[in-house]
Design a protein around this motif. Structure first.
Motif, PDB file in Angstrom:
ATOM      1  N   HIS A  99       0.858  -1.178   0.000  1.00  0.00           N
ATOM      2  CA  HIS A  99       0.000   0.000   0.000  1.00  0.00           C
ATOM      3  C   HIS A  99       0.894   1.227   0.000  1.00  0.00           C
ATOM      4  O   HIS A  99       1.703   1.416   0.906  1.00  0.00           O
ATOM      5  N   LYS A 100       0.754   2.058  -1.019  1.00  0.00           N
ATOM      6  CA  LYS A 100       1.587   3.248  -1.139  1.00  0.00           C
ATOM      7  C   LYS A 100       0.896   4.424  -0.481  1.00  0.00           C
ATOM      8  O   LYS A 100      -0.223   4.798  -0.853  1.00  0.00           O
ATOM      9  N   GLY A 101       1.562   4.999   0.532  1.00  0.00           N
ATOM     10  CA  GLY A 101       1.021   6.152   1.234  1.00  0.00           C
ATOM     11  C   GLY A 101       1.653   7.442   0.749  1.00  0.00           C
ATOM     12  O   GLY A 101       2.004   7.572  -0.429  1.00  0.00           O
ATOM     13  N   ASN A 102       1.844   8.389   1.668  1.00  0.00           N
ATOM     14  CA  ASN A 102       2.406   9.684   1.278  1.00  0.00           C
ATOM     15  C   ASN A 102       3.925   9.734   1.354  1.00  0.00           C
ATOM     16  O   ASN A 102       4.533  10.750   1.021  1.00  0.00           O
ATOM     17  N   GLY A 103       4.551   8.645   1.821  1.00  0.00           N
ATOM     18  CA  GLY A 103       6.002   8.582   1.857  1.00  0.00           C
ATOM     19  C   GLY A 103       6.652   9.358   2.981  1.00  0.00           C
ATOM     20  O   GLY A 103       7.879   9.424   3.047  1.00  0.00           O
ATOM     21  N   ARG A 104       5.861   9.911   3.888  1.00  0.00           N
ATOM     22  CA  ARG A 104       6.442  10.734   4.945  1.00  0.00           C
ATOM     23  C   ARG A 104       6.543  10.006   6.288  1.00  0.00           C
ATOM     24  O   ARG A 104       7.368  10.368   7.129  1.00  0.00           O
ATOM     25  N   GLY A 105       5.703   9.018   6.508  1.00  0.00           N
ATOM     26  CA  GLY A 105       5.704   8.331   7.791  1.00  0.00           C
ATOM     27  C   GLY A 105       6.559   7.074   7.790  1.00  0.00           C
ATOM     28  O   GLY A 105       7.216   6.728   6.798  1.00  0.00           O
ATOM     29  N   LYS A 106       6.567   6.395   8.938  1.00  0.00           N
ATOM     30  CA  LYS A 106       7.288   5.130   9.048  1.00  0.00           C
ATOM     31  C   LYS A 106       6.764   4.125   8.027  1.00  0.00           C
ATOM     32  O   LYS A 106       5.552   4.045   7.765  1.00  0.00           O
ATOM     33  N   ARG A 107       7.679   3.369   7.473  1.00  0.00           N
ATOM     34  CA  ARG A 107       7.307   2.260   6.591  1.00  0.00           C
ATOM     35  C   ARG A 107       7.061   1.034   7.459  1.00  0.00           C
ATOM     36  O   ARG A 107       7.925   0.650   8.250  1.00  0.00           O
ATOM     37  N   ILE A 108       5.909   0.407   7.280  1.00  0.00           N
ATOM     38  CA  ILE A 108       5.464  -0.631   8.201  1.00  0.00           C
ATOM     39  C   ILE A 108       5.303  -1.944   7.452  1.00  0.00           C
ATOM     40  O   ILE A 108       4.618  -2.018   6.425  1.00  0.00           O
ATOM     41  N   LEU A 109       5.918  -2.989   7.988  1.00  0.00           N
ATOM     42  CA  LEU A 109       5.836  -4.342   7.436  1.00  0.00           C
ATOM     43  C   LEU A 109       4.997  -5.203   8.358  1.00  0.00           C
ATOM     44  O   LEU A 109       5.243  -5.244   9.569  1.00  0.00           O
ATOM     45  N   LEU A 110       4.004  -5.890   7.803  1.00  0.00           N
ATOM     46  CA  LEU A 110       3.157  -6.809   8.553  1.00  0.00           C
ATOM     47  C   LEU A 110       3.467  -8.229   8.085  1.00  0.00           C
ATOM     48  O   LEU A 110       3.406  -8.522   6.891  1.00  0.00           O
ATOM     49  N   ILE A 111       3.809  -9.115   9.023  1.00  0.00           N
ATOM     50  CA  ILE A 111       4.303 -10.453   8.692  1.00  0.00           C
ATOM     51  C   ILE A 111       3.361 -11.523   9.243  1.00  0.00           C
ATOM     52  O   ILE A 111       2.960 -11.476  10.410  1.00  0.00           O
ATOM     53  N   GLY A 112       3.006 -12.484   8.413  1.00  0.00           N
ATOM     54  CA  GLY A 112       2.251 -13.658   8.835  1.00  0.00           C
ATOM     55  C   GLY A 112       2.567 -14.797   7.887  1.00  0.00           C
ATOM     56  O   GLY A 112       3.479 -14.707   7.059  1.00  0.00           O
TER      57      GLY A 112
END
Length: 436
Positions: A99-112
């Protein structure tokens, strides 16, 4: 990564003017709770569909089918979803959604993960609900975790907090039995970890004595194989100058020295299988072995296989070096070699990992949820989150609560799903608003 200076006020509350404890959630975060509550019939129905589709690690079409179900959930939320075929490693593949956001916040990885330990020949195949709990193959490990990821993201989408978030979801198809070579099987997950600032992992939530626990550390795992050799001959010559001690005594010497000289906190070294005789062999993979011999024959060859679990890379390196030094001190007329096979790297308990837990506990305080404590890493197994721990801050064990993992009767507490989804949705939203 989250830096230590952010710890002072529960980390992410720098985003708001509220106090560190018990701040009133923003209106958008209040909407998360309502969205998750309203979404529960959908979440439980999705869990039932996922569980009823067998996805044992070796059931390649079944794992792919579960991936397709998750794709259908994520694409409507604006995720670009890819299936990465891994049949060259002997496994089905991985689902990666971006999911591409605004590029300003933390990049978050969700793992399962999509796979389970229950193959199609297992008698344990169906979802069964009993009030606020349900049983089924992989229901907690890890299909409950996958549902929590989907439920959190659906709530964020409904509340408007997903729009600006930069998120990758990586669901492996071989967590329970990794493909080979391991470097290829985990290359995409490692790459996602290098992209991310923070990784959240959705293996089972630990609940002990009514207390929820999070995981800031996991011990790594390396398998090892020890082979001892000796001169064979009539047993009347054992211990003598001509024939020496034989392979069995050399193997016993080494293993006993491991037991006496290696122990330290958070380090374990198990001997799972051993054979010795003339001859003695372990089958490829080390799960079975054969040996022959007689009481009056000195053993020519002995083999043992086990694992080594360490909390930090430094501890693992220290243990390996000591094991090799012990192996090198041969009894007369014997030899030995020790070979390691890497499996899971250590996920050390870093300041950054604890900062993410601090941020999660701020969410808990703001929403009136119980605080979460650190779980003892010596009481938890390895998981895919370890492959990203060198590059991102990691918080693990954010999946569903339950019991009986990897056994018939595996159970999940359905009430834990909305609780965990709310925690995740709020935490992800706050991370996404925190400047990199």
């Amino acid at each position: 990564m989250i830096r230590p200076r952010a710890l002072a006020c529960g980390l992410l509350l720098a985003l708001s003017a509220g106090p560190c404890f018990g701040a009133q959630p923003a209106a958008s975060e209040q909407r998360l709770r309502h969205a998750i509550d309203a979404d529960q019939p959908h979440a439980i129905a999705l869990l039932e569909r996922l569980v009823n589709q067998n996805s044992g690690s070796l059931n390649l079409p079944g794992v792919k089918a579960v991936g397709d179900m998750v794709r259908a959930e994520l694409e409507p939320l604006g995720f670009d979803v890819r299936w990465i075929d891994m049949q060259a490693t002997g496994r089905a593949g991985h689902l990666v959604a971006t999911h591409k956001g605004n590029g300003r916040g933390k990049r978050i990885l969700l793992i399962g993960h999509l796979d389970t330990v229950f193959e199609p020949d297992s008698p344990f195949q169906r979802f069964v609900r009993n009030g606020d709990s349900a049983t089924g193959p992989g229901i907690g490990d890890d299909k409950g975790g996958v549902v929590i990821i989907v439920s959190a993201l659906r709530a964020m989408h409904a509340a408007g907090t997903l729009r600006d978030a930069d998120i990758q979801v990586v669901l492996t198809g071989d967590e329970e039995s990794a493909g080979a070579p391991l470097d290829a099987a985990r290359a995409d997950l490692v790459a996602a970890g290098k992209w991310a600032d923070v990784a959240l992992e959705y293996e089972e939530l630990i609940v002990d004595g009514g207390q929820d626990y999070a995981t800031v550390a996991r011990r790594g795992v390396a398998d090892w194989e020890l082979t001892a050799t000796g001169l064979t001959g009539h047993s009347s010559g054992v211990f003598g100058d001509a024939l020496g001690y034989g392979a069995n005594y050399e193997l016993a010497r080494i293993l006993d020295a491991f037991r006496r000289e290696l122990p330290e906190p958070n380090l374990t070294f198990n001997v799972g299988l051993m054979v010795g005789g003339t001859p003695a062999t372990l089958e490829p993979g080390g799960a079975r072995g054969t040996a022959a011999g007689k009481t009056n024959i000195i053993a020519e060859r002995a083999v043992a296989r086990g694992d080594l679990r360490a909390l930090t890379p430094e501890q693992e390196a220290r243990a390996r070096a000591r094991m090799q030094a012990i192996v090198a001190q041969h009894l007369p007329k014997t030899g030995a070699t020790l070979v390691f096979d890497d499996a899971y790297p250590p996920m050390a308990p870093t300041t950054g990992n604890r900062a993410v837990l601090s941020a999660l506990n701020q969410v808990n305080a703001d929403f009136g949820l119980p605080a979460m404590r650190e779980w003892d890493p010596a009481r938890r197994g390895a998981a895919d989150s370890s492959f990203v721990a060198a590059d991102a801050d990691v918080l693990a064990g954010l999946g569903a609560a339950g019991s009986g993992s990897h056994a018939e009767g595996e159970t999940v507490d359905l009430a834990s799903i909305p609780r965990q989804a709310l925690r995740s949705a709020a935490l992800i939203g706050r991370l996404a608003r925190t400047p990199r």
